[in-house]
Each structure stands twice: as C-alpha cells, then as structure tokens.
Motif scaffolding. Structure first.
Motif, PDB file in Angstrom:
ATOM      1  N   LEU A   1       0.830  -1.212   0.000  1.00  0.00           N
ATOM      2  CA  LEU A   1       0.000   0.000   0.000  1.00  0.00           C
ATOM      3  C   LEU A   1       0.857   1.252   0.000  1.00  0.00           C
ATOM      4  O   LEU A   1       0.560   2.220  -0.717  1.00  0.00           O
ATOM      5  CB  LEU A   1      -0.931   0.011   1.214  1.00  0.00           C
ATOM      6  CG  LEU A   1      -2.099  -0.951   1.183  1.00  0.00           C
ATOM      7  CD1 LEU A   1      -2.901  -0.857   2.485  1.00  0.00           C
ATOM      8  CD2 LEU A   1      -2.995  -0.706  -0.012  1.00  0.00           C
ATOM      9  N   LEU A   2       1.924   1.239   0.777  1.00  0.00           N
ATOM     10  CA  LEU A   2       2.824   2.394   0.829  1.00  0.00           C
ATOM     11  C   LEU A   2       3.465   2.644  -0.528  1.00  0.00           C
ATOM     12  O   LEU A   2       3.574   3.787  -0.970  1.00  0.00           O
ATOM     13  CB  LEU A   2       3.901   2.189   1.893  1.00  0.00           C
ATOM     14  CG  LEU A   2       4.917   3.304   2.037  1.00  0.00           C
ATOM     15  CD1 LEU A   2       4.235   4.612   2.439  1.00  0.00           C
ATOM     16  CD2 LEU A   2       5.975   2.925   3.056  1.00  0.00           C
TER      17      LEU A   2
ATOM     18  N   PHE B   1       1.753   6.922  -6.626  1.00  0.00           N
ATOM     19  CA  PHE B   1       0.696   7.794  -7.125  1.00  0.00           C
ATOM     20  C   PHE B   1       0.977   9.262  -6.806  1.00  0.00           C
ATOM     21  O   PHE B   1       0.852  10.130  -7.676  1.00  0.00           O
ATOM     22  CB  PHE B   1      -0.659   7.361  -6.542  1.00  0.00           C
ATOM     23  CG  PHE B   1      -1.811   8.128  -7.110  1.00  0.00           C
ATOM     24  CD1 PHE B   1      -2.224   7.935  -8.423  1.00  0.00           C
ATOM     25  CD2 PHE B   1      -2.482   9.059  -6.336  1.00  0.00           C
ATOM     26  CE1 PHE B   1      -3.281   8.653  -8.956  1.00  0.00           C
ATOM     27  CE2 PHE B   1      -3.543   9.783  -6.852  1.00  0.00           C
ATOM     28  CZ  PHE B   1      -3.947   9.581  -8.166  1.00  0.00           C
ATOM     29  N   LEU B   2       1.393   9.545  -5.575  1.00  0.00           N
ATOM     30  CA  LEU B   2       1.679  10.934  -5.196  1.00  0.00           C
ATOM     31  C   LEU B   2       2.847  11.508  -5.997  1.00  0.00           C
ATOM     32  O   LEU B   2       2.786  12.648  -6.473  1.00  0.00           O
ATOM     33  CB  LEU B   2       1.957  11.040  -3.695  1.00  0.00           C
ATOM     34  CG  LEU B   2       0.756  10.816  -2.789  1.00  0.00           C
ATOM     35  CD1 LEU B   2       1.194  10.786  -1.326  1.00  0.00           C
ATOM     36  CD2 LEU B   2      -0.309  11.876  -3.014  1.00  0.00           C
ATOM     37  N   ILE B   3       3.892  10.730  -6.162  1.00  0.00           N
ATOM     38  CA  ILE B   3       5.054  11.189  -6.929  1.00  0.00           C
ATOM     39  C   ILE B   3       4.679  11.371  -8.396  1.00  0.00           C
ATOM     40  O   ILE B   3       5.098  12.332  -9.039  1.00  0.00           O
ATOM     41  CB  ILE B   3       6.251  10.226  -6.753  1.00  0.00           C
ATOM     42  CG1 ILE B   3       6.714  10.249  -5.288  1.00  0.00           C
ATOM     43  CG2 ILE B   3       7.400  10.599  -7.678  1.00  0.00           C
ATOM     44  CD1 ILE B   3       7.591   9.091  -4.895  1.00  0.00           C
ATOM     45  N   ALA B   4       3.850  10.473  -8.920  1.00  0.00           N
ATOM     46  CA  ALA B   4       3.394  10.599 -10.312  1.00  0.00           C
ATOM     47  C   ALA B   4       2.544  11.854 -10.495  1.00  0.00           C
ATOM     48  O   ALA B   4       2.647  12.530 -11.524  1.00  0.00           O
ATOM     49  CB  ALA B   4       2.617   9.357 -10.728  1.00  0.00           C
ATOM     50  N   LEU B   5       1.715  12.162  -9.515  1.00  0.00           N
ATOM     51  CA  LEU B   5       0.919  13.392  -9.589  1.00  0.00           C
ATOM     52  C   LEU B   5       1.812  14.634  -9.634  1.00  0.00           C
ATOM     53  O   LEU B   5       1.532  15.583 -10.360  1.00  0.00           O
ATOM     54  CB  LEU B   5      -0.020  13.506  -8.381  1.00  0.00           C
ATOM     55  CG  LEU B   5      -1.335  12.759  -8.447  1.00  0.00           C
ATOM     56  CD1 LEU B   5      -2.088  12.897  -7.128  1.00  0.00           C
ATOM     57  CD2 LEU B   5      -2.195  13.246  -9.600  1.00  0.00           C
ATOM     58  N   ILE B   6       2.873  14.593  -8.869  1.00  0.00           N
ATOM     59  CA  ILE B   6       3.772  15.746  -8.780  1.00  0.00           C
ATOM     60  C   ILE B   6       4.679  15.846 -10.008  1.00  0.00           C
ATOM     61  O   ILE B   6       4.801  16.910 -10.609  1.00  0.00           O
ATOM     62  CB  ILE B   6       4.622  15.667  -7.490  1.00  0.00           C
ATOM     63  CG1 ILE B   6       3.710  15.813  -6.266  1.00  0.00           C
ATOM     64  CG2 ILE B   6       5.715  16.735  -7.481  1.00  0.00           C
ATOM     65  CD1 ILE B   6       4.362  15.420  -4.957  1.00  0.00           C
ATOM     66  N   THR B   7       5.311  14.732 -10.375  1.00  0.00           N
ATOM     67  CA  THR B   7       6.329  14.778 -11.434  1.00  0.00           C
ATOM     68  C   THR B   7       5.791  14.474 -12.823  1.00  0.00           C
ATOM     69  O   THR B   7       6.395  14.873 -13.811  1.00  0.00           O
ATOM     70  CB  THR B   7       7.470  13.788 -11.154  1.00  0.00           C
ATOM     71  OG1 THR B   7       6.968  12.449 -11.247  1.00  0.00           O
ATOM     72  CG2 THR B   7       8.111  14.043  -9.796  1.00  0.00           C
ATOM     73  N   LYS B   8       4.728  13.687 -12.891  1.00  0.00           N
ATOM     74  CA  LYS B   8       4.150  13.213 -14.162  1.00  0.00           C
ATOM     75  C   LYS B   8       5.036  12.181 -14.868  1.00  0.00           C
ATOM     76  O   LYS B   8       4.883  11.942 -16.056  1.00  0.00           O
ATOM     77  CB  LYS B   8       3.851  14.365 -15.134  1.00  0.00           C
ATOM     78  CG  LYS B   8       2.985  15.451 -14.568  1.00  0.00           C
ATOM     79  CD  LYS B   8       1.567  14.982 -14.379  1.00  0.00           C
ATOM     80  CE  LYS B   8       0.663  16.146 -14.053  1.00  0.00           C
ATOM     81  NZ  LYS B   8      -0.067  16.009 -12.836  1.00  0.00           N
TER      82      LYS B   8
ATOM     83  N   ILE C   1       3.242  10.993 -18.079  1.00  0.00           N
ATOM     84  CA  ILE C   1       2.013  10.225 -18.025  1.00  0.00           C
ATOM     85  C   ILE C   1       0.850  11.177 -17.743  1.00  0.00           C
ATOM     86  O   ILE C   1       1.048  12.274 -17.202  1.00  0.00           O
ATOM     87  CB  ILE C   1       2.068   9.118 -16.939  1.00  0.00           C
ATOM     88  CG1 ILE C   1       2.370   9.699 -15.561  1.00  0.00           C
ATOM     89  CG2 ILE C   1       3.082   8.065 -17.313  1.00  0.00           C
ATOM     90  CD1 ILE C   1       2.303   8.702 -14.446  1.00  0.00           C
ATOM     91  N   LYS C   2      -0.325  10.747 -18.124  1.00  0.00           N
ATOM     92  CA  LYS C   2      -1.516  11.565 -17.884  1.00  0.00           C
ATOM     93  C   LYS C   2      -2.318  10.914 -16.769  1.00  0.00           C
ATOM     94  O   LYS C   2      -2.717   9.764 -16.885  1.00  0.00           O
ATOM     95  CB  LYS C   2      -2.359  11.671 -19.153  1.00  0.00           C
ATOM     96  CG  LYS C   2      -1.650  12.393 -20.250  1.00  0.00           C
ATOM     97  CD  LYS C   2      -2.471  12.409 -21.526  1.00  0.00           C
ATOM     98  CE  LYS C   2      -1.648  13.048 -22.644  1.00  0.00           C
ATOM     99  NZ  LYS C   2      -2.336  13.030 -23.906  1.00  0.00           N
ATOM    100  N   LEU C   3      -2.533  11.653 -15.698  1.00  0.00           N
ATOM    101  CA  LEU C   3      -3.334  11.141 -14.583  1.00  0.00           C
ATOM    102  C   LEU C   3      -4.606  11.932 -14.435  1.00  0.00           C
ATOM    103  O   LEU C   3      -4.697  13.068 -14.611  1.00  0.00           O
ATOM    104  CB  LEU C   3      -2.538  11.196 -13.273  1.00  0.00           C
ATOM    105  CG  LEU C   3      -1.338  10.262 -13.191  1.00  0.00           C
ATOM    106  CD1 LEU C   3      -0.552  10.506 -11.922  1.00  0.00           C
ATOM    107  CD2 LEU C   3      -1.791   8.824 -13.211  1.00  0.00           C
TER     108      LEU C   3
END
Length: 134
Positions: A63-64, A70-77, A132-134
């Motif tokens: 889970l971690l 997900f959080l890093i992907a939101l920030i960095t893409k 990536i597109k989130l």
C-alpha cells in the motif's frame, strides 16, 4: 496484472512450503521477469512484479508503494521517477524493522530497478522522457 501475479504467487507458495527461502524466491521471480530465458534475457523493468512481491511480503509495504508512486506521479508526471523513488522509500522504511534479510532484499531490488530504468534516467536528463496523464 499478470506481472503482479508473477511476484505474488511464488512468494505465497514459498511462504507456505519454504518460509526460510522467501527472499531468494522473491529475487528469482523478480530476475526471471526482467531477464526471461525465452525472450533472450530482455524482459520488463520489474516494477509490477516487484509490487506483487512487496504485497505478498507485507500488505502495508504494498500500500505504501502504491500511495507513494501515485503521489510522486501526480507531482512529477513521470512513471519512471515514481517507480524509482517509491522503491527507495520502501527500502528506507524497511530499515526500521532491522530485518537484515528483508533490508538486503529491498536494497538489491532497488538497485536493479534503478538499473532497469537507466534509459529512462538518460531521457529524463535529456528532457525527452514521456510524461504520463493522470
């Protein structure tokens, strides 16, 4: 999803039948995904299989990893950045448990994930990595 199962199934079987070989089993399934014989040792980057292994070893670590990815992907893409940093986070947090075998396993897998992303790292340096597109 199938790549995740490549990690989950061997770990669960090993936990049941040979619990003392759990990390060796994880490493074998991880390396088998990255360097498959039938594809002339050219497989994937190993992140999905790693995720399956992590979930089977520790649901909380799984889970971690997902949350941090997900959080890093939101920030960095960038998926590659998310995968590398999330694997590092799991390793660093595992150090609290003071389990030498687990810590060693997670360090080795982190280094391998870093290695499998070497082309992504080059593209990041050259600013040519796809977002990536989130």
């Amino acid at each position: 999803f199938l790549d995740i199962l490549k990690g989950v199934i061997p770990i669960l079987a090993t936990k049941y039948y040979f619990p003392n070989l759990i990390y060796l089993s994880g490493l074998a399934s991880f390396l088998g995904h990255i360097f498959p014989l039938w594809l002339k040792f050219k497989g994937g980057k190993g992140v999905a299989t790693y995720l399956g292994i992590i979930f089977a070893l520790s649901f909380n670590f799984g889970l971690l990893f997902c949350l941090s990815w997900f959080l890093i992907a939101l920030i960095t893409k960038y998926s590659s950045v998310s995968s590398i940093i999330s694997a590092l986070i799991i390793f660093l947090i595992s150090l609290v448990e003071k389990n030498f075998e687990l810590n060693s396993y997670l360090f080795i897998t982190f280094v391998i994930i870093l290695y499998t992303h070497k082309q992504n790292i080059t593209r990041l340096k050259n600013k040519t990595e796809d977002k990536i597109k989130l």
